[in-house]
Design an enzyme around this catalytic site. Structure first.
Site, PDB file in Angstrom:
ATOM      1  N   ASP A   1       2.746  -4.696   2.218  1.00 23.72           N
ATOM      2  CA  ASP A   1       1.298  -4.687   2.398  1.00 23.72           C
ATOM      3  C   ASP A   1       0.823  -5.985   3.047  1.00 23.72           C
ATOM      4  O   ASP A   1       1.340  -7.063   2.771  1.00 23.72           O
ATOM      5  CB  ASP A   1       0.640  -4.511   1.020  1.00 23.72           C
ATOM      6  CG  ASP A   1      -0.859  -4.441   1.091  1.00 23.72           C
ATOM      7  OD1 ASP A   1      -1.371  -3.478   1.678  1.00 23.72           O
ATOM      8  OD2 ASP A   1      -1.522  -5.352   0.556  1.00 23.72           O
TER       9      ASP A   1
ATOM     10  N   GLU B   1       3.019  -3.154   7.248  1.00 18.24           N
ATOM     11  CA  GLU B   1       1.610  -2.933   7.585  1.00 18.24           C
ATOM     12  C   GLU B   1       1.137  -4.223   8.255  1.00 18.24           C
ATOM     13  O   GLU B   1       0.719  -5.165   7.588  1.00 18.24           O
ATOM     14  CB  GLU B   1       0.766  -2.632   6.350  1.00 18.24           C
ATOM     15  CG  GLU B   1      -0.683  -2.339   6.708  1.00 18.24           C
ATOM     16  CD  GLU B   1      -1.667  -2.667   5.592  1.00 18.24           C
ATOM     17  OE1 GLU B   1      -2.837  -2.267   5.712  1.00 18.24           O
ATOM     18  OE2 GLU B   1      -1.285  -3.345   4.621  1.00 18.24           O
TER      19      GLU B   1
END
Length: 754
Positions: free
Chosen positions: A431, A484
């Site tokens: 993330d 990401e």
């Protein structure tokens, strides 16, 4: 004089023990040979009487120099195990002596590897471990806290009183203590006294199980006590690269996929009902599902939809449901909200039985400030930077790991290996990678510090990500490591030996934003934005991209996917079907968030489950049917995935028909004469005889039409396919004369004959 000095020293040590300021309790406690005789010293706060019990003899221990320090003089070497008999307030109990176990748990090699950041199995040493020492079962505790003045084990075993069980400080800032009186299921914390005299109660950073929030203690738990039956899956996974296979991911949040009535309690294997996990913000009368219930309900659902993988938003232990799991405090523990670690292992095991891979969201970029967590762990900035300009995300209220510290990197890299090894996961999605790569991420001028070269790159974070990916693929060559990363940082998916970050997939954030911006436009105006729907191909081969429509796009007022679409309900459904079909035919692996597969209407809310009642309505059934069939088609047609990262696999036929908002292209496998022709019409206008150039003559079977009646469309199409005609268009000598339904994507497959 010597006796006076000895007495003063003992009294001083005892006072330090009482004040929790002793980092070397073994120096005074346990068996010692002193003045030609053996003595055993025992520290027992609030004890009235203490006796030392051997197999054949009992010796009374006398209070010396301090009312809680007891000493027994022995006539012989206390080689055998002994027990301590303690009387407090008229109550007597017996226990083994924690300070009779003097052997170091963390050996020299372990310490060396940890100090240089290369102990990939450090969880097998750090934390709480059920072991047997001198034929006595108990728990070995081990923690890294180099700046602490003293550390004690606290828990139910000692009424959470840190004076009872001080730990021994070893080399390298390691603290250890064997607790023969503790067992599986016991709750504990570390009571850490800082050099300034402050006391912090910390959960175990390496704990394998933690209490259910709002409690935050750690729980002693066995590690290797699960029988896996997925050897064939793991062997097949690691035998070749996964990125050259079809990957279609169902991203989801375990706590908001489906809720159950509180009247229907989960029944344990022993027949007893499990009390629901408290969650005040859920709808009244509902509860979270357990891992076993998710195993029973979720896995068949995902299998029926045809997805190849499930991606779980973070399930590492976290105190606040509203963080969605992205503010982790228990890095080595699956959250207790849904059950036990072994129940989660069974979830993964069952996924593999059903041919489904498991991807976890992993959050090494930051951590919360909760008092029981990593923040200011030993009274100093141990895991984080001390300077908030490089150590804090003020917008998120979280702290940033100090990647320059070897032991911190080791904590994270080993955690990555841990989830693959101990829970058999198949991939991670890291993330917020951009927040790690840039020192000035979300920071105004003056609130960040340039690197040693004067730039904004976080060099230490780059090296950490490279190390993490290198170690991951070294241990698990078939793993997925997905970034990401929302910027144009180069070489995200290139190998580390080429200077890349080492991921093997990257979310294509540019494609996602372009697509959503495009589809939110009234179809009449799309003619002025054709570039939005075609631009992604210009950079498609710079990275190994995954196309993702994620949870971030359906929260905070952004609307769920269906309600992003313009027009009346029919157009919303048709646009949604067209977008999903274009996504499945565009190069790149696939990820969609739960609810998109049937046209969820409400924004995602972590406190609510999905709107399953919508499946009573045909248009929503139609979208689900579309996703089912897209996944089946995707897996059965290698042209849709085999050359995702090779320009050979994609070729425009025509991307310039702006006035009609129509695009056409081919997807190709390797050296075969079969390919797919995809034609998309992104307006509500129907075309009855739209010509599309094709390379060769022959019959082109219509194998998919997003406007089909099964999907809730108008069922306009091409009667199963079209024979190519001799017509010069789009630089080809042959063409298909097609009917293009409104707001649709059609897929044709070349065949040598009808």
């Amino acid at each position: 004089m010597i006796e006076t000095i000895q007495a003063d020293w003992i009294q001083s040590e005892a006072i330090n023990l009482e004040n929790c300021c002793n980092d070397n309790p073994l120096k005074i406690l346990g068996p010692h040979f002193y003045e030609e005789q053996w003595v055993i010293r025992v520290w027992m706060p609030e004890a009235d009487e203490v006796k030392i019990n051997f197999k054949n003899n009992t010796y009374k221990a006398e209070s010396i120099n301090h009312k809680w320090l007891f000493e027994a003089i022995l006539p012989e070497n206390p080689e055998s195990n002994y027990e301590i008999n303690i009387s407090r307030g008229g109550i007597t109990h017996t226990q083994h002596d924690p300070w009779s176990y003097i052997e170091e748990w963390m050996g020299e090699v372990d310490r060396h590897l940890f100090a240089e950041g290369n102990h990939h199995h450090i969880w097998e040493k750090m934390g709480a471990h059920l072991i047997e020492e001198k034929n006595q079962k108990g728990v070995m505790f081990c923690i890294w806290a180099p700046n602490a003045k003293s550390i004690s084990i606290i828990g139910d075993i000692n009424s959470w009183d840190g004076r009872h069980h001080p730990m021994q400080k070893r080399l390298g800032g390691i603290w250890e203590l064997f607790m023969p009186t503790m067992e599986e299921g016991d709750t504990y914390k570390y009571e850490i006294r800082t050099q300034q005299g402050h006391i912090y109660e910390k959960a175990d950073p390496y704990g394998f199980l933690h209490e259910i929030r709002p409690q935050n203690g750690s729980i002693v738990s066995k590690l290797k006590n699960f029988n896996w039956n997925d050897n064939a899956w793991i062997t097949n996974r690691d035998s070749s690269s996964q990125i050259n296979k079809p990957i279609s991911v169902y991203e989801m949040h375990l706590g908001s996929w489906l809720h159950e009535s509180t009247d229907n309690k989960y029944i344990e294997d022993n027949g007893n009902p499990r009390n629901p996990v408290p969650a005040a913000d859920l709808k009244p009368g509902t509860r979270l599902l357990t891992y076993p219930e998710l195993t029973e309900k979720l896995i068949p659902y995902v299998k029926d939809r045809g997805f190849t993988h499930i991606e779980l938003m973070p399930i590492s232990e976290h105190p606040f449901d509203g963080s969605w799991g992205y503010q982790v405090t228990g890095w080595y523990a699956p959250t207790s909200r849904f059950g036990t670690p072994n129940e989660f292992r069974e979830f993964v095991n069952k996924c593999h039985e059903e041919g489904i891979g498991v991807i976890l969201d992993w959050v090494p970029g930051h951590f919360p400030k909760d008092k029981h967590g990593l923040a200011f762990f030993d009274g100093c900035h141990l895991y984080e930077h001390g300077d908030s300009r490089i150590g804090e995300h003020k917008e998120w209220g979280t702290l940033i790991f100090n990647y320059s510290r070897n032991e911190v990197r080791n904590f994270l890299v080993a955690n990555l290996v841990y989830w693959f090894e101990e829970f058999h996961i198949d991939g991670i999605r890291v993330d917020a990678v951009a927040s790690m790569l840039y020192r000035d991420y979300l920071r105004p001028d003056g609130e960040w510090i340039p690197n040693e070269n004067g730039g904004n790159e976080n060099i230490e974070a780059v090296k950490f990500l490279q190390q993490a990916n290198h170690v991951l693929f070294q241990h698990f060559p078939g793993a997925l490591s997905i970034a990401e990363e929302s910027t144009t940082w180069p070489m995200v998916t290139k190998p580390t030996d080429m200077g890349g970050l080492g991921f093997n997939l990257k979310w294509n954030m540019g494609w996602m934003h372009d697509m959503l911006d495009y589809f939110e436009i009234d179809p009449w105006f799309r003619q002025f934005h054709q570039n939005s729907v075609t631009f992604s191909i210009t950079y498609n081969y710079t990275e190994n991209f995954m196309l993702a429509l994620s949870h971030d796009e359906v929260v905070h007022g952004k609307s769920h996917l269906l309600h992003k679409m313009p027009g009346d309900d029919w157009k919303k459904y048709a646009n949604t079907r067209a977008l999903l079909t274009y996504m499945w035919t565009h190069p790149g692996k696939k990820t969609i968030f739960m609810g998109m597969e049937f046209g969820q209407r409400q924004e995602w809310n972590v406190w609510d489950d999905l709107q399953w009642d919508l499946l009573e309505f045909e248009p929503h059934k139609g979208i689900r049917n579309l996703v089912d069939d897209l996944n089946a088609l995707y897996k059965n047609e290698p042209a849709l995935w085999k050359n995702d990262f090779d320009p050979y696999g994609f070729q425009w036929i025509d991307c310039n028909d702006k006035s009609n908002s129509v695009i056409s292209f081919m997807r190709r496998e390797n050296d075969t004469n079969e390919w797919l022709v995809i034609v998309a019409n992104f307006t509500p206008n129907t075309h009855d005889s739209y010509k599309v150039g094709v390379p060769v003559e022959g019959f082109y079977k219509e194998i998919f039409n997003s406007d089909g009646s099964r999907y809730g469309g108008s069922n306009k199409g091409n009667m199963g396919g079209k024979e190519a005609i001799n017509y010069n268009i789009h630089d080809y000598q042959n063409a298909l004369e097609l009917a293009l339904p409104p707001l649709s994507v059609s897929i044709f497959k070349h065949q040598s004959k009808k």
